[in-house]
Design a protein around this motif. Structure first.
Motif, PDB file in Angstrom:
ATOM      1  N   GLN A  22      11.436  31.295   2.425  1.00  0.00           N
ATOM      2  CA  GLN A  22      11.613  31.382   0.982  1.00  0.00           C
ATOM      3  C   GLN A  22      10.273  31.219   0.293  1.00  0.00           C
ATOM      4  OE1 GLN A  22      14.474  28.232   1.349  1.00  0.00           O
ATOM      5  NE2 GLN A  22      13.286  26.946  -0.021  1.00  0.00           N
ATOM      6  N   PRO A  23      10.008  32.077  -0.700  1.00  0.00           N
ATOM      7  CA  PRO A  23       8.768  31.944  -1.461  1.00  0.00           C
ATOM      8  C   PRO A  23       8.849  30.754  -2.412  1.00  0.00           C
ATOM      9  CG  PRO A  23      10.052  33.809  -2.255  1.00  0.00           C
ATOM     10  CD  PRO A  23      10.785  33.244  -1.089  1.00  0.00           C
ATOM     11  N   LEU A  24       7.724  30.081  -2.582  1.00  0.00           N
ATOM     12  CA  LEU A  24       7.635  28.939  -3.484  1.00  0.00           C
ATOM     13  C   LEU A  24       6.523  29.196  -4.491  1.00  0.00           C
ATOM     14  CD1 LEU A  24       7.607  26.114  -0.756  1.00  0.00           C
ATOM     15  CD2 LEU A  24       9.589  26.900  -2.074  1.00  0.00           C
ATOM     16  N   VAL A  25       6.846  29.174  -5.754  1.00  0.00           N
ATOM     17  CA  VAL A  25       5.844  29.315  -6.808  1.00  0.00           C
ATOM     18  C   VAL A  25       5.769  27.978  -7.523  1.00  0.00           C
ATOM     19  CG1 VAL A  25       5.204  30.544  -8.918  1.00  0.00           C
ATOM     20  CG2 VAL A  25       6.345  31.771  -7.052  1.00  0.00           C
ATOM     21  N   ARG A  26       4.581  27.377  -7.519  1.00  0.00           N
ATOM     22  CA  ARG A  26       4.406  26.058  -8.126  1.00  0.00           C
ATOM     23  C   ARG A  26       4.666  26.132  -9.631  1.00  0.00           C
ATOM     24  NH1 ARG A  26      -0.497  24.374  -6.164  1.00  0.00           N
ATOM     25  NH2 ARG A  26       0.601  23.371  -4.469  1.00  0.00           N
ATOM     26  N   VAL A  27       5.389  25.156 -10.132  1.00  0.00           N
ATOM     27  CA  VAL A  27       5.654  25.073 -11.571  1.00  0.00           C
ATOM     28  C   VAL A  27       4.462  24.426 -12.265  1.00  0.00           C
ATOM     29  CG1 VAL A  27       8.165  25.046 -11.314  1.00  0.00           C
ATOM     30  CG2 VAL A  27       6.909  22.884 -11.316  1.00  0.00           C
ATOM     31  N   SER A  28       4.275  24.761 -13.525  1.00  0.00           N
ATOM     32  CA  SER A  28       3.100  24.299 -14.263  1.00  0.00           C
ATOM     33  C   SER A  28       3.044  22.790 -14.422  1.00  0.00           C
ATOM     34  CB  SER A  28       3.063  24.968 -15.644  1.00  0.00           C
ATOM     35  OG  SER A  28       4.217  24.575 -16.384  1.00  0.00           O
ATOM     36  N   TYR A  29       4.167  22.092 -14.337  1.00  0.00           N
ATOM     37  CA  TYR A  29       4.169  20.641 -14.521  1.00  0.00           C
ATOM     38  C   TYR A  29       4.123  19.874 -13.203  1.00  0.00           C
ATOM     39  CZ  TYR A  29       9.160  21.578 -13.888  1.00  0.00           C
ATOM     40  OH  TYR A  29      10.358  22.008 -13.410  1.00  0.00           O
ATOM     41  N   SER A  30       3.820  20.573 -12.109  1.00  0.00           N
ATOM     42  CA  SER A  30       3.690  19.908 -10.818  1.00  0.00           C
ATOM     43  C   SER A  30       2.565  18.870 -10.874  1.00  0.00           C
ATOM     44  CB  SER A  30       3.354  20.944  -9.738  1.00  0.00           C
ATOM     45  OG  SER A  30       2.921  20.317  -8.564  1.00  0.00           O
ATOM     46  N   PRO A  31       2.707  17.742 -10.186  1.00  0.00           N
ATOM     47  CA  PRO A  31       1.617  16.757 -10.127  1.00  0.00           C
ATOM     48  C   PRO A  31       0.323  17.361  -9.582  1.00  0.00           C
ATOM     49  CG  PRO A  31       3.627  15.789  -9.259  1.00  0.00           C
ATOM     50  CD  PRO A  31       3.914  17.254  -9.497  1.00  0.00           C
ATOM     51  N   ALA A  32       0.421  18.388  -8.753  1.00  0.00           N
ATOM     52  CA  ALA A  32      -0.791  19.025  -8.210  1.00  0.00           C
ATOM     53  C   ALA A  32      -1.573  19.751  -9.290  1.00  0.00           C
ATOM     54  CB  ALA A  32      -0.402  19.986  -7.097  1.00  0.00           C
ATOM     55  N   CYS A  33      -0.977  19.996 -10.443  1.00  0.00           N
ATOM     56  CA  CYS A  33      -1.635  20.729 -11.513  1.00  0.00           C
ATOM     57  C   CYS A  33      -2.343  19.813 -12.500  1.00  0.00           C
ATOM     58  CB  CYS A  33      -0.616  21.572 -12.291  1.00  0.00           C
ATOM     59  SG  CYS A  33       0.189  22.820 -11.282  1.00  0.00           S
ATOM     60  N   SER A  34      -2.052  18.535 -12.463  1.00  0.00           N
ATOM     61  CA  SER A  34      -2.599  17.636 -13.477  1.00  0.00           C
ATOM     62  C   SER A  34      -4.086  17.413 -13.260  1.00  0.00           C
ATOM     63  CB  SER A  34      -1.864  16.289 -13.449  1.00  0.00           C
ATOM     64  OG  SER A  34      -2.179  15.599 -12.261  1.00  0.00           O
ATOM     65  N   GLU A  35      -4.745  17.052 -14.321  1.00  0.00           N
ATOM     66  CA  GLU A  35      -6.176  16.806 -14.301  1.00  0.00           C
ATOM     67  C   GLU A  35      -6.509  15.473 -13.648  1.00  0.00           C
ATOM     68  OE1 GLU A  35      -7.407  20.375 -15.557  1.00  0.00           O
ATOM     69  OE2 GLU A  35      -8.781  18.719 -15.233  1.00  0.00           O
ATOM     70  N   GLY A  36      -5.511  14.657 -13.349  1.00  0.00           N
ATOM     71  CA  GLY A  36      -5.729  13.405 -12.658  1.00  0.00           C
ATOM     72  C   GLY A  36      -5.845  12.277 -13.614  1.00  0.00           C
TER      73      GLY A  36
END
Length: 143
Positions: free
Chosen positions: A129-143
């Protein structure tokens, strides 16, 4: 399904929370990059044969067809054994065309035929199954 959820959560947690702009581009919603989660239920009785085939043949042939495997796991719940791996693709079209090429690869077809003759059925069920990361994923945050 529980195994899948745990693995996806583990993968997301293991990713760095902050990164370069190149790392964060996958957080956009334009669908320009995606990951694909592959889960194979393998036969316990011949899982060693499965791993040999994947390690010694599938990886090499996949590389030849431009597959980018991020990581691989085995999950044994006692009820079933699953081989799970994560790929990354530039887009869905590339993912689809490279899978078609791989599955039509004459060397791969012959290896599958030979290993089935020697060891029997190695995979009970395969899902991707393809997975497209959502914009609010923790991996997207600036830290």
């Amino acid at each position: 399904m529980r195994t899948l959820t745990v693995l996806v959560l583990f993968w997301l947690i293991a990713l760095p929370v902050s990164g370069t702009a190149q790392d964060r581009h996958v957080c956009s919603s334009n669908g320009s990059e995606l990951q694909q989660l592959r889960i194979y239920e393998i036969n316990r009785s011949n899982k060693d044969a499965f791993h040999r085939r994947f390690r010694d043949h599938a990886l090499r042939i996949m590389k030849r067809h431009g597959f980018n495997i991020v990581d691989m796991w085995e999950s044994d719940t006692g009820e079933k054994v699953e081989f799970v791996y994560l790929l990354t693709w530039p887009d869905k079209s590339t993912m689809d065309s490279r899978w078609r090429e791989f599955l039509a690869d004459q060397e791969w077809i012959e290896i599958k035929r030979q290993t089935a003759a020697e060891s029997g059925e190695l995979v009970r069920e395969a899902n991707g199954q393809p997975l497209v990361r959502v914009s609010y994923s923790p991996a997207c945050s600036e830290g």
